[in-house]
Scaffold this active site. Structure first.
Site, mmCIF file in Angstrom:
data_model
loop_
_atom_site.group_PDB
_atom_site.id
_atom_site.type_symbol
_atom_site.label_atom_id
_atom_site.label_comp_id
_atom_site.label_asym_id
_atom_site.label_seq_id
_atom_site.Cartn_x
_atom_site.Cartn_y
_atom_site.Cartn_z
ATOM 1 N N THR A 118 8.085 35.209 -7.947
ATOM 2 C CA THR A 118 8.961 34.184 -8.527
ATOM 3 C C THR A 118 8.254 33.339 -9.588
ATOM 4 O OG1 THR A 118 8.333 32.740 -6.724
ATOM 5 C CG2 THR A 118 10.390 33.974 -6.446
ATOM 6 N N ARG A 173 8.974 28.563 -0.083
ATOM 7 C CA ARG A 173 9.852 27.861 -1.033
ATOM 8 C C ARG A 173 10.892 28.802 -1.639
ATOM 9 N NH1 ARG A 173 4.677 25.676 -1.982
ATOM 10 N NH2 ARG A 173 4.143 27.464 -3.291
ATOM 11 N N SER A 174 10.622 30.082 -1.625
ATOM 12 C CA SER A 174 11.519 31.045 -2.284
ATOM 13 C C SER A 174 12.473 31.763 -1.327
ATOM 14 C CB SER A 174 10.697 32.079 -3.052
ATOM 15 O OG SER A 174 10.007 31.445 -4.093
ATOM 16 N N CYS A 176 -6.439 35.611 -19.289
ATOM 17 C CA CYS A 176 -5.624 35.903 -20.477
ATOM 18 C C CYS A 176 -6.394 35.733 -21.788
ATOM 19 C CB CYS A 176 -4.396 35.000 -20.476
ATOM 20 S SG CYS A 176 -4.728 33.347 -19.866
ATOM 21 N N ARG A 180 -5.626 23.323 -24.491
ATOM 22 C CA ARG A 180 -4.195 23.514 -24.212
ATOM 23 C C ARG A 180 -3.386 22.852 -25.311
ATOM 24 N NH1 ARG A 180 -2.723 27.126 -20.684
ATOM 25 N NH2 ARG A 180 -4.037 26.189 -19.086
ATOM 26 N N HIS A 222 -1.162 32.706 -26.718
ATOM 27 C CA HIS A 222 -2.449 32.039 -26.932
ATOM 28 C C HIS A 222 -2.979 32.439 -28.315
ATOM 29 C CE1 HIS A 222 -2.349 30.853 -22.843
ATOM 30 N NE2 HIS A 222 -3.380 31.499 -22.351
HETATM 31 P P1 NAP Z 1 3.574 30.012 -11.165
HETATM 32 O O1 NAP Z 1 4.606 30.201 -12.206
HETATM 33 O O2 NAP Z 1 3.293 28.657 -10.657
HETATM 34 O O3 NAP Z 1 3.929 30.978 -9.925
HETATM 35 C C1 NAP Z 1 3.170 30.998 -8.765
HETATM 36 C C2 NAP Z 1 3.687 32.099 -7.852
HETATM 37 O O4 NAP Z 1 2.833 32.193 -6.700
HETATM 38 C C3 NAP Z 1 5.089 31.847 -7.348
HETATM 39 O O5 NAP Z 1 5.734 33.082 -7.155
HETATM 40 C C4 NAP Z 1 4.807 31.186 -6.009
HETATM 41 O O6 NAP Z 1 5.859 31.321 -5.102
HETATM 42 C C5 NAP Z 1 3.632 32.003 -5.538
HETATM 43 N N1 NAP Z 1 2.862 31.328 -4.507
HETATM 44 C C6 NAP Z 1 2.208 30.146 -4.611
HETATM 45 N N2 NAP Z 1 1.627 29.830 -3.437
HETATM 46 C C7 NAP Z 1 1.928 30.825 -2.585
HETATM 47 C C8 NAP Z 1 1.626 31.079 -1.211
HETATM 48 N N3 NAP Z 1 0.906 30.236 -0.485
HETATM 49 N N4 NAP Z 1 2.098 32.216 -0.643
HETATM 50 C C9 NAP Z 1 2.839 33.081 -1.368
HETATM 51 N N5 NAP Z 1 3.160 32.897 -2.654
HETATM 52 C C10 NAP Z 1 2.700 31.784 -3.262
HETATM 53 O O7 NAP Z 1 2.173 30.561 -11.658
HETATM 54 P P2 NAP Z 1 1.845 31.801 -12.625
HETATM 55 O O8 NAP Z 1 1.680 31.312 -13.994
HETATM 56 O O9 NAP Z 1 2.794 32.902 -12.366
HETATM 57 O O10 NAP Z 1 0.409 32.194 -12.137
HETATM 58 C C11 NAP Z 1 0.132 32.598 -10.834
HETATM 59 C C12 NAP Z 1 -1.352 32.937 -10.726
HETATM 60 O O11 NAP Z 1 -1.642 34.062 -11.544
HETATM 61 C C13 NAP Z 1 -2.269 31.821 -11.233
HETATM 62 O O12 NAP Z 1 -2.534 30.892 -10.234
HETATM 63 C C14 NAP Z 1 -3.473 32.579 -11.686
HETATM 64 O O13 NAP Z 1 -4.393 32.758 -10.642
HETATM 65 C C15 NAP Z 1 -2.907 33.903 -12.113
HETATM 66 N N6 NAP Z 1 -2.786 33.969 -13.578
HETATM 67 C C16 NAP Z 1 -3.557 34.850 -14.213
HETATM 68 C C17 NAP Z 1 -3.489 34.966 -15.567
HETATM 69 C C18 NAP Z 1 -4.398 35.911 -16.252
HETATM 70 O O14 NAP Z 1 -4.928 35.602 -17.253
HETATM 71 N N7 NAP Z 1 -4.641 37.087 -15.781
HETATM 72 C C19 NAP Z 1 -2.635 34.204 -16.306
HETATM 73 C C20 NAP Z 1 -1.824 33.290 -15.656
HETATM 74 C C21 NAP Z 1 -1.929 33.200 -14.284
HETATM 75 P P3 NAP Z 1 7.005 30.149 -4.950
HETATM 76 O O15 NAP Z 1 7.943 30.325 -6.127
HETATM 77 O O16 NAP Z 1 7.629 30.513 -3.652
HETATM 78 O O17 NAP Z 1 6.313 28.849 -4.959
HETATM 79 C C1 3JM Z 2 -4.914 31.108 -14.803
HETATM 80 O O1 3JM Z 2 -5.666 29.262 -7.742
HETATM 81 C C2 3JM Z 2 -5.493 28.627 -8.771
HETATM 82 O O2 3JM Z 2 -5.643 27.421 -8.819
HETATM 83 C C3 3JM Z 2 -5.122 29.384 -10.012
HETATM 84 C C4 3JM Z 2 -5.782 28.888 -11.228
HETATM 85 C C5 3JM Z 2 -5.482 29.723 -12.451
HETATM 86 C C6 3JM Z 2 -6.254 30.842 -12.806
HETATM 87 C C7 3JM Z 2 -7.306 31.347 -11.890
HETATM 88 O O3 3JM Z 2 -8.405 30.769 -11.830
HETATM 89 O O4 3JM Z 2 -7.032 32.348 -11.229
HETATM 90 C C8 3JM Z 2 -4.408 29.347 -13.265
HETATM 91 C C9 3JM Z 2 -4.129 30.046 -14.431
HETATM 92 C C10 3JM Z 2 -5.978 31.516 -14.003
HETATM 93 C C11 3JM Z 2 -6.802 32.649 -14.448
HETATM 94 O O5 3JM Z 2 -6.243 33.632 -14.952
HETATM 95 O O6 3JM Z 2 -8.036 32.590 -14.387
#
Ligand code: NAP
Ligand code: 3JM
Length: 338
Positions: free
Chosen positions: A12, A40-41, A131, A237, A244
């Site tokens: 989500t 939450r979902s 990213c 940011r 980006h």
């Molecule tokens: P987001 O929009 O805040 O979405 C977070 C997702 O994680 C939602 O589906 C949320 O579910 C779920 N979630 C959070 N806590 C959870 C838990 N305890 N159990 C199960 N599901 C949980 O964040 P996002 O931008 O998609 O990013 C998510 C993560 O991906 C980041 O924290 C980061 O580590 C990683 N990320 C990586 C890159 C990259 O460069 N590769 C880029 C961006 C993010 P709900 O909707 O139910 O809250």
């Molecule tokens: C991009 O667990 C967290 O707090 C997620 C933080 C986060 C990350 C990470 O460190 O995994 C937010 C957005 C990233 C990332 O891709 O490194």
């Protein structure tokens, strides 16, 4: 063709939602798709190939019968559940920073080091880089192969979608509030992001750099398999929704001209050169949004040193920076290893 049972953890979220779209758009051989998120979902559903799929709450038993798990629910969720999934025989492609620097876990950008995917056998986990690192190494790899990069100086201009769905909402709300002479609500970032630039992404470390900056330094060396490259980063940011941008300066061992860089990159996988100053053409975040390529322009020789290049690199942080890169890894895994 064989199909795979795939789970998307964090379905989500900004990244997870895009993963579901990319799986469909690229026609990944999905047999069954399992969508996982937090409590939450409960009650939510997403559409995949015209059918609605309910979102399940992630738990220890979520991975029984799942072959590939795409994780993007934050570092602590991955730390806990990736090893549980791997123990259940599910190969994890993890989008968080939790495992990127673990020596026997591969850190993969398919255009750069696809061969590292073979190391998934060590722990059952493949890490997807940050990213900002991904788009930079896609553009730099061909140059590194040709003339050896000695040093990289990068400054980023990163979109709010990189922080997730709450940050996308915060930029919208603050913009709306300020244009209506109201006080902006500041929750996700330490300061107002609308009409501003924040020289802080992720937390500060003891050396004065942020964690995001050190991700770029360390991940770049690991992906290019070269610990000798000097890398220094400033990550910022900016009030952009998707895409980006990066100002990248490199110093190379052998001299390379701007023209030669343009030629090299015009043949490079995943890269699109947009570099026509006379026509005011250069990569823009708003053009990169929704696209798969890494766009490179403003290519010029650094006249302050004997062999250096400046360039401007832009990509959709949610697609190539996260969801697309992960699905490309899954495609190679499925085609060559499973
Ligand atoms: P987001 O929009 O805040 O979405 C977070 C997702 O994680 C939602 O589906 C949320 O579910 C779920 N979630 C959070 N806590 C959870 C838990 N305890 N159990 C199960 N599901 C949980 O964040 P996002 O931008 O998609 O990013 C998510 C993560 O991906 C980041 O924290 C980061 O580590 C990683 N990320 C990586 C890159 C990259 O460069 N590769 C880029 C961006 C993010 P709900 O909707 O139910 O809250
Ligand atoms: C991009 O667990 C967290 O707090 C997620 C933080 C986060 C990350 C990470 O460190 O995994 C937010 C957005 C990233 C990332 O891709 O490194």
């Amino acid at each position: 063709m064989k199909g795979y049972n795939v789970a998307v953890v964090g379905a989500t979220g900004a990244v997870g939602n895009e993963m579901v779209k990319v799986l469909e758009q690229r026609d990944f051989p999905v047999k069954k798709l399992k969508l996982l998120a937090s409590e939450r979902s409960i009650g939510r559903e997403l559409t995949f190939r015209g059918k609605t799929i309910p979102v399940d709450v992630l738990n220890e038993d979520s991975f029984n019968g799942i072959e590939i798990g795409l994780f993007s629910a934050g570092g602590s969720v991955s730390e806990k559940f990736a090893p549980i999934a791997a123990a259940a025989g599910c190969i994890v492609i993890d989008n968080t920073s939790a495992f990127r620097m673990v020596p026997d876990i591969p850190l993969v950008v398919p255009e750069v080091n696809p061969e590292a995917i073979a190391l998934y056998k060590n722990k059952g986990i493949i890490a997807n880089p940050n990213c900002s690192t991904i788009q930079m190494v896609v553009a730099l790899k061909p140059i590194h192969d040709a003339v050896r990069i000695k040093r990289i100086v990068v400054s980023t201009y990163q979109a709010v979608s990189g922080t997730g769905k709450k940050a996308i909402e915060e930029l919208s709300q603050q913009t709306r509030a300020l244009l209506n002479f109201q006080d902006p609500v500041v929750k996700v970032y330490p300061h107002q992001i609308a009409f501003n630039c924040l020289p802080q992404i992720d937390v500060f470390l003891e050396n004065g750099y942020t964690k995001e900056e050190m991700k770029m330094v360390n991940e770049t060396k690991k992906i290019l398999n070269d610990q000798t490259i000097a890398v220094t980063a400033t990550t910022v940011r900016v009030p952009v929704f998707y895409g980006h941008s990066e100002s990248v300066n490199i110093e190379t061992q052998k001299k390379i001209t701007a023209r030669e860089v343009r030629e090299l990159l015009s043949k490079a996988p995943g890269v699109l050169v947009v570099d026509d100053p006379a026509e005011k053409k250069y990569p823009l975040a708003i053009d990169a949004a929704g696209r798969d390529e890494t766009f490179v322009g403003r290519i010029r020789e650094d006249e302050s040193i004997p062999s250096g290049i400046n360039m401007w690199i832009v990509s959709d942080n949610i697609r190539k920076g996260a969801a697309l890169n992960a699905v490309q890894i899954a495609e190679i895994l499925a085609n060559q290893y499973l």
